[in-house]
Design an enzyme around this catalytic site. Structure first.
Site, PDB file in Angstrom:
ATOM      1  CB  SER A   1       1.158   1.517  32.376  1.00 23.71           C
ATOM      2  OG  SER A   1       0.594   1.448  31.100  1.00 23.71           O
TER       3      SER A   1
ATOM      4  CE  LYS B   1      -3.294   0.379  32.030  1.00 22.98           C
ATOM      5  NZ  LYS B   1      -3.053   0.853  30.660  1.00 22.98           N
TER       6      LYS B   1
ATOM      7  CD  GLN C   1      -5.885   1.305  28.838  1.00 20.81           C
ATOM      8  OE1 GLN C   1      -4.790   1.801  29.076  1.00 20.81           O
ATOM      9  NE2 GLN C   1      -6.183   0.059  29.192  1.00 20.81           N
TER      10      GLN C   1
END
Length: 488
Positions: A307, A332, A336
């Site tokens: 991420s 990833k 979010q």
């Protein structure tokens, strides 16, 4: 309307509350217009299909309450319905947390915790490790990225939600969590006994190596990481640093604004750090306002770099000329946001609202970022533990013997083979190891010998001279420092 953070469940606070952030959004994206949040758990969108769906849920709730043979807790039914809704998305990074879990998550953001210290997500119905936290009991025990967790203390995770699985691993500091797991490349299930402990949340570690090579390790991107990183970088530069290695191995991610702040220190003004694309395919770019650095930079990655770590790696690789060294990253590539006020009871909903792309527009989701220089660690870095309840000797065959052979070879003994067959050469190597450890030199692999092997191997793994990836990164930076191009 985007809230402070989001999570990709963390086994912290006794695998605690299942939630550390992997990439959260702290500001609102101007192009990501989701509209105002409506009141109630099931918002009325005004569409007939939506109304019918809501009516169906309400009917099911009433049928269960009226007919189920035992008493019903309505709140549990509602929580279960929302949890099921999120699971139906098939997205391991979108999830629902009830009030208790959400509260623990909020506390985790600012404090330290007790647990085993490993971030996990739910993938295809499995509880999968994203990354163990540096210095945590999980890392010390040997938990690896991509491990599939099966059970704790005999209680299976099969059929459970991530929250339910994590709740079974909660426990006080000093208590044991016996974790069974599956690991790629190992035919048998593995078991680790992990003692829960306080999890330190220091995220930045810096040092100076010979030749003016600075090293900064970043373990996650929390709210104070950018400030800590800037201070450590300034200290190294004051010491005459000529080149920098940034280590984001096993870094599970963090806050988007923080990683952008850090990347801006290396990406020249006007060049792109990251792109974000919403559900309507509209993209927003974040360009750097920084000036870049004159010295060479390398970034070390592995499959536990996820991420925000991948955003930093991609930005520095594509927009700052940094060299990536190590292994492909986790993969990833989503963003979010969490909603923790709309329910009014302390619950929290975390939803994937966008994709992120590298400066060149690459979506690395489920693929990861490939290194410029691929470097693997020695095989014994990822060897499986030995079953201490069995004894192994000459002419036997098995995965535990294979692990012992890999350990012996890594420690400088010569087992003759590493295929799991207990040969005479393996027996002789084991005797030599036992003699060195002042154990009875039987050539039999018993519990005491297995424990001694694993303890010796841990010491070997922690020896910096055996860190192939770090050593290669430092060597690459030294080479660039010495090259004519870097002196211009």
């Amino acid at each position: 309307m985007y809230k402070k953070r989001t999570v990709v469940f963390l086994i912290v606070a006794s695998m605690l509350i299942s939630c550390l952030f992997t990439l959260s959004l702290t500001g609102q994206l101007s192009f990501a217009d989701t509209g105002p949040a409506r009141s109630g758990i099931f918002a009325d969108t005004g569409k007939t299909a939506s109304k019918d769906g809501i009516k169906k849920i309400e009917t099911a709730l009433e049928l269960v309450k009226s007919n189920y043979v035992e008493g019903v807790d309505q709140q549990k039914l509602v929580d279960g319905a929302i949890d099921g809704m999120m699971n139906a998305l098939g997205d391991p990074f979108s999830s629902y947390m009830g009030p208790e879990t959400a509260q623990q998550f909020s506390e985790q953001i600012e404090g330290s915790f007790t647990g085993i210290g490993a971030e996990v997500s739910m993938e295809n119905g499995n509880v999968v490790v994203v990354s163990p936290i540096k210095g945590s009991p999980a890392e010390k025990a040997g938990i690896k990225p991509k491990d599939i967790l099966l059970s704790v203390n005999g209680e299976s995770f099969e059929g459970l939600s991530l929250n339910e699985a994590v709740s079974k691993i909660r426990g006080p500091k000093g208590s044991e969590a016996k974790i069974k797991l599956k690991r790629a490349g190992s035919a048998n299930t593995l078991e680790y006994t992990i003692v829960r402990d306080d999890i330190a949340l220091e995220t930045v570690y810096a040092r100076m190596e010979k030749g003016g090579v600075g090293v900064i390790e970043v373990t996650e991107f929390s709210m104070n990481t950018a400030e800590r990183f800037r201070k450590e970088l300034e200290n190294l530069e004051k010491q005459g640093m000529k080149g920098l290695v940034i280590d984001v191995r096993n870094n599970p991610g963090g806050v988007l604004d923080i990683v952008i702040d850090m990347a801006e220190q290396f990406v020249p003004k006007g060049k792109t750090i990251v792109q974000v694309e919403d559900k309507n395919k509209r993209r927003g770019k974040t360009d750097s306002g920084g000036s870049g650095k004159a010295y060479p930079v390398a970034v070390i990655t592995n499959k536990g770099s996820a991420s925000a770590s991948e955003i930093l790696a991609g930005a520095l690789q594509e927009s700052a000329g940094a060299k990536l060294i190590g292994e492909a990253t986790y993969g990833k590539g989503t963003v979010q946001t969490s909603f923790n006020k709309e329910f009014g009871d302390g619950s929290l909903l975390k939803v994937t609202i966008a994709k992120w792309l590298t400066p060149n527009g690459e979506w690395i989701h489920k693929k990861g970022i490939q290194p410029d220089v691929a470097v693997s660690q020695p095989g014994y870095f990822s060897v499986a533990p030995i079953n201490k309840e069995k004894t192994f000797k000459y002419d036997m065959l098995g995965e535990d013997i294979k692990s012992a052979q890999t350990m012996l070879e890594g420690l400088g003994y010569e087992p003759g083979r590493t295929d799991g067959y207990f040969s005479k050469a393996t027996e002789n190597a084991l005797k030599k190891f036992q003699e060195a450890q002042k154990l009875e030199a039987t050539g039999v692999l018993d519990a005491k010998t297995a424990e001694a092997l694993e303890a010796a191997l841990v010491k070997e793994i922690r020896d910096p001279k055996n860190d192939n990836q770090m050593n290669r990164a430092i060597a690459e930076i030294r080479k660039e420092i010495e090259s004519p191009v870097s002196k211009k």
